[in-house]
Design a protein around this motif. Structure first.
Motif, mmCIF file in Angstrom:
data_model
loop_
_atom_site.group_PDB
_atom_site.id
_atom_site.type_symbol
_atom_site.label_atom_id
_atom_site.label_comp_id
_atom_site.label_asym_id
_atom_site.label_seq_id
_atom_site.Cartn_x
_atom_site.Cartn_y
_atom_site.Cartn_z
ATOM 1 N N VAL A 103 -66.004 -2.675 50.493
ATOM 2 C CA VAL A 103 -66.387 -3.098 51.789
ATOM 3 C C VAL A 103 -67.168 -2.100 52.504
ATOM 4 N N SER A 104 -68.255 -2.740 53.168
ATOM 5 C CA SER A 104 -69.161 -1.945 53.736
ATOM 6 C C SER A 104 -69.000 -2.254 55.400
ATOM 7 N N VAL A 105 -68.363 -1.264 56.136
ATOM 8 C CA VAL A 105 -67.967 -1.605 57.498
ATOM 9 C C VAL A 105 -69.425 -1.031 58.426
ATOM 10 N N PRO A 106 -70.022 -1.996 59.122
ATOM 11 C CA PRO A 106 -71.068 -1.382 60.135
ATOM 12 C C PRO A 106 -70.532 -0.463 61.107
ATOM 13 N N PRO A 107 -71.564 0.207 61.621
ATOM 14 C CA PRO A 107 -71.309 1.145 62.773
ATOM 15 C C PRO A 107 -70.715 0.256 64.227
ATOM 16 N N HIS A 141 -66.827 4.693 63.888
ATOM 17 C CA HIS A 141 -67.778 5.265 63.811
ATOM 18 C C HIS A 141 -68.736 4.479 64.461
ATOM 19 N N SER A 142 -69.211 5.074 65.423
ATOM 20 C CA SER A 142 -70.501 4.459 66.135
ATOM 21 C C SER A 142 -71.982 4.875 65.717
ATOM 22 N N ASP A 143 -72.038 5.697 64.788
ATOM 23 C CA ASP A 143 -73.249 6.154 64.234
ATOM 24 C C ASP A 143 -73.463 5.769 62.817
ATOM 25 N N VAL A 144 -72.359 5.455 61.960
ATOM 26 C CA VAL A 144 -72.821 5.252 60.596
ATOM 27 C C VAL A 144 -71.922 4.122 60.189
ATOM 28 N N GLU A 145 -72.332 3.449 58.943
ATOM 29 C CA GLU A 145 -71.683 2.492 58.209
ATOM 30 C C GLU A 145 -70.675 3.270 57.562
ATOM 31 N N GLU A 146 -69.566 2.878 56.987
ATOM 32 C CA GLU A 146 -68.569 3.423 56.236
ATOM 33 C C GLU A 146 -68.264 2.489 55.123
ATOM 34 N N VAL A 147 -68.289 3.036 53.875
ATOM 35 C CA VAL A 147 -67.921 2.255 52.694
ATOM 36 C C VAL A 147 -66.711 2.589 51.994
ATOM 37 N N PHE A 148 -65.663 1.668 51.717
ATOM 38 C CA PHE A 148 -64.518 1.655 50.743
ATOM 39 C C PHE A 148 -64.764 1.032 49.762
ATOM 40 N N PHE A 149 -64.648 1.936 48.556
ATOM 41 C CA PHE A 149 -64.792 1.287 47.324
ATOM 42 C C PHE A 149 -63.453 1.667 46.710
ATOM 43 N N ILE A 150 -62.588 0.761 46.207
ATOM 44 C CA ILE A 150 -61.345 0.853 45.541
ATOM 45 C C ILE A 150 -61.464 1.357 44.228
ATOM 46 N N LEU A 151 -60.865 2.303 43.868
ATOM 47 C CA LEU A 151 -60.844 2.987 42.519
ATOM 48 C C LEU A 151 -59.676 2.587 41.581
ATOM 49 N N LYS A 152 -58.625 2.486 42.424
ATOM 50 C CA LYS A 152 -57.042 2.318 41.716
ATOM 51 C C LYS A 152 -56.056 1.510 42.798
ATOM 52 N N GLY A 153 -55.588 0.595 42.445
ATOM 53 C CA GLY A 153 -54.690 -0.168 43.151
ATOM 54 C C GLY A 153 -55.213 -1.231 44.173
ATOM 55 N N GLU A 154 -54.484 -1.542 45.236
ATOM 56 C CA GLU A 154 -54.918 -2.778 46.169
ATOM 57 C C GLU A 154 -54.643 -2.171 47.395
ATOM 58 N N MET A 155 -55.683 -2.334 48.471
ATOM 59 C CA MET A 155 -55.525 -1.752 49.766
ATOM 60 C C MET A 155 -55.810 -3.216 50.537
ATOM 61 N N LYS A 156 -55.610 -2.898 52.136
ATOM 62 C CA LYS A 156 -55.879 -4.058 53.025
ATOM 63 C C LYS A 156 -56.728 -3.137 54.011
#
Length: 176
Positions: free
Chosen positions: A116-120, A81-96
């Motif tokens: 995790v908050s991933v910058p543009p 995403h070149s225009d926005v940050e994207e946030v992943f918040f894990i509700l259940k389980g585990e991820m990489k």
């Protein structure tokens, strides 16, 4: 104010699970490239980069919000995403979280309630290496994010270019 009664407020600004369903089709174009890309999305605020026109979705003013289910072995492929940050918040389980930085691939393990908050401008993806479905909340920092891009020359990037006009038509129709 954009509502005159509490009932109007509820109709416009409340998203209820009972009105939602997991959408396994919205990202099915990725699954056509690789079956491991199978996952489902449930939109709450804004149509996001997928241009989903679900009428139960709250109109976005500043960001989008959805949940996503990843079955075991499922991958949210690398994208940018070149225009926005994207946030992943894990509700259940585990991820990489999958990241590319300075030409190198990296993985960061996230457990339930990790975020995790991933910058543009950073290539990112996510993978469920567990034995059970995992669920995360996904937030994008704009009401109508640009369509993400995929690594140059990849099958997903070729498909994105083909589908760009289709997405623009959906958004144009929804905005009228």
């Amino acid at each position: 104010m954009s509502f005159s009664t509490i009932e109007e407020f509820e109709q416009k600004y409340v998203g209820r699970l009972e009105d939602k369903k997991l959408d396994w089709e919205v990202l099915a174009f990725q699954e056509e490239v690789d079956p491991r890309y199978r996952r489902a999305q449930m939109r709450y605020i804004g149509r996001g980069a997928t241009a989903n026109a679900d009428s139960s979705v709250i109109e976005a003013n500043n960001f989008t919000l959805s949940t996503m289910v990843l079955p075991p072995g499922s991958i949210g492929p690398l994208h940018l995403h070149s225009d926005v940050e994207e946030v992943f918040f894990i509700l259940k389980g585990e991820m990489k979280v999958l990241l590319q930085h300075e030409g190198e691939d990296h993985e960061i393990k996230l457990n339930t309630r990790d975020c995790v908050s991933v910058p543009p401008g950073v290539q990112r993806g996510i993978r469920n290496d567990g034995d059970e479905d995992a669920m995360m909340l996904v937030m994008l920092g704009a009401p109508k994010p640009q369509l993400p891009t995929y690594p140059e020359g990849s099958e997903l990037e070729k498909l994105r270019i083909e589908r760009k006009k289709e997405r623009e038509a959906i958004i144009s129709k929804a905005d009228k």
